[in-house]
Design a protein around this motif. Structure first.
Motif, PDB file in Angstrom:
ATOM      1  N   GLY A  65      22.375  76.186   8.839  1.00  0.00           N
ATOM      2  CA  GLY A  65      23.284  76.614   7.776  1.00  0.00           C
ATOM      3  C   GLY A  65      24.249  75.529   7.309  1.00  0.00           C
ATOM      4  O   GLY A  65      25.109  75.789   6.471  1.00  0.00           O
ATOM      5  N   GLN A 107      19.428  72.649   7.527  1.00  0.00           N
ATOM      6  CA  GLN A 107      19.134  73.863   6.758  1.00  0.00           C
ATOM      7  C   GLN A 107      19.002  75.068   7.678  1.00  0.00           C
ATOM      8  O   GLN A 107      19.497  76.148   7.371  1.00  0.00           O
ATOM      9  CB  GLN A 107      17.855  73.664   5.928  1.00  0.00           C
ATOM     10  CG  GLN A 107      18.052  72.718   4.766  1.00  0.00           C
ATOM     11  CD  GLN A 107      16.766  72.410   4.022  1.00  0.00           C
ATOM     12  OE1 GLN A 107      15.686  72.335   4.611  1.00  0.00           O
ATOM     13  NE2 GLN A 107      16.890  72.214   2.707  1.00  0.00           N
ATOM     14  N   THR A 123      22.238  72.853   2.243  1.00  0.00           N
ATOM     15  CA  THR A 123      21.657  73.722   1.227  1.00  0.00           C
ATOM     16  C   THR A 123      20.151  73.901   1.432  1.00  0.00           C
ATOM     17  O   THR A 123      19.473  73.013   1.943  1.00  0.00           O
ATOM     18  CB  THR A 123      21.906  73.152  -0.180  1.00  0.00           C
ATOM     19  OG1 THR A 123      21.386  74.076  -1.147  1.00  0.00           O
ATOM     20  CG2 THR A 123      21.217  71.814  -0.402  1.00  0.00           C
ATOM     21  N   GLU A 124      19.671  75.045   0.976  1.00  0.00           N
ATOM     22  CA  GLU A 124      18.230  75.304   0.970  1.00  0.00           C
ATOM     23  C   GLU A 124      17.704  75.339  -0.465  1.00  0.00           C
ATOM     24  O   GLU A 124      16.573  75.761  -0.703  1.00  0.00           O
ATOM     25  CB  GLU A 124      17.928  76.612   1.703  1.00  0.00           C
ATOM     26  CG  GLU A 124      18.250  76.517   3.191  1.00  0.00           C
ATOM     27  CD  GLU A 124      17.807  77.744   3.960  1.00  0.00           C
ATOM     28  OE1 GLU A 124      16.658  78.187   3.776  1.00  0.00           O
ATOM     29  OE2 GLU A 124      18.624  78.248   4.745  1.00  0.00           O
ATOM     30  N   PRO A 143      25.927  73.567   1.119  1.00  0.00           N
ATOM     31  CA  PRO A 143      25.279  74.858   0.776  1.00  0.00           C
ATOM     32  C   PRO A 143      26.022  75.575  -0.351  1.00  0.00           C
ATOM     33  O   PRO A 143      27.147  75.346  -0.628  1.00  0.00           O
ATOM     34  CB  PRO A 143      25.367  75.664   2.073  1.00  0.00           C
ATOM     35  CG  PRO A 143      26.090  74.853   3.075  1.00  0.00           C
ATOM     36  CD  PRO A 143      26.473  73.549   2.451  1.00  0.00           C
TER      37      PRO A 143
END
Length: 192
Positions: free
Chosen positions: A144, A141, A147-148, A192
């Motif tokens: 990058g 995370q 996903t957050e 992401p």
């Protein structure tokens, strides 16, 4: 005069672990253990007390072995994605010269509901695995890669569940390609 041990305790514990891993606790008899470990029954009792105590020690040995291998794979990876894929690959391919699947998962399914010590050992081992997975997810995370949308801990719980399922399926006749598709689908939740 007391007799000295005629065996290396770690060696015979490794043999017991492999047998329990392959057969489970209930299917493994004391005769099986004595024969497989290559020691006398009296030596087994003197060193390990009883079958259950030996089993619990074998579980600890397994946890150290596999937990260490997962952590080593994560450390060797250059990215979080590589780290997770390496763990999935290890679960799918198994350990060379070892039974398929996972002794801890097998033990949880076989005994955890009626043996508090087995339940505690498996819960502790699973929590360590989830902690490692959460560290990898948080790394991904931050870089990058992942996903957050979800917290690292939530994703780690999901991934651990997928890995536990793969460890069960690895003991069946499921095709490796199917296990690989499941692993790939599990990785997609991180996109992401």
């Amino acid at each position: 005069m007391a007799r000295s041990k005629e065996f290396e305790e770690n060696d015979v514990l490794e043999k017991a672990m492999m047998l329990f891993w392959e057969q489970g606790f209930e299917k493994t008899s004391m005769n099986d253990l004595v024969e497989h470990m290559g020691i006398h029954r009296r030596s087994l009792y003197d060193t390990f007390t009883d079958k259950r105590t030996l089993f619990l020690k074998a579980m600890e040995r397994f946890e150290d072995r596999i937990g260490g291998r997962w952590a080593a794979r994560a450390k060797q990876a250059e990215t979080a994605d590589q780290a997770l894929r390496s763990i999935f690959r290890f679960v799918i391919d198994g350990d060379e010269d070892a039974p398929p699947g996972c002794m801890l998962v097998n033990s949880a399914v076989e005994l955890a509901v009626r043996d508090a010590d087995v339940d505690a050992k498996t819960a502790q081992a699973f929590a360590k695995s989830e902690d490692l997975l959460a560290e990898i997810v948080a790394w991904g995370q931050q870089s990058g890669e992942f996903t957050e949308r979800y917290e690292a801990k939530e994703l780690a719980e999901y991934l651990h569940n997928a890995l536990a399922g793969l460890r069960v399926m690895a003991r069946t006749s499921a095709a490796k390609e199917k296990l690989e598709r499941i692993a790939e689908m599990s990785m997609r939740i991180l996109t992401p």
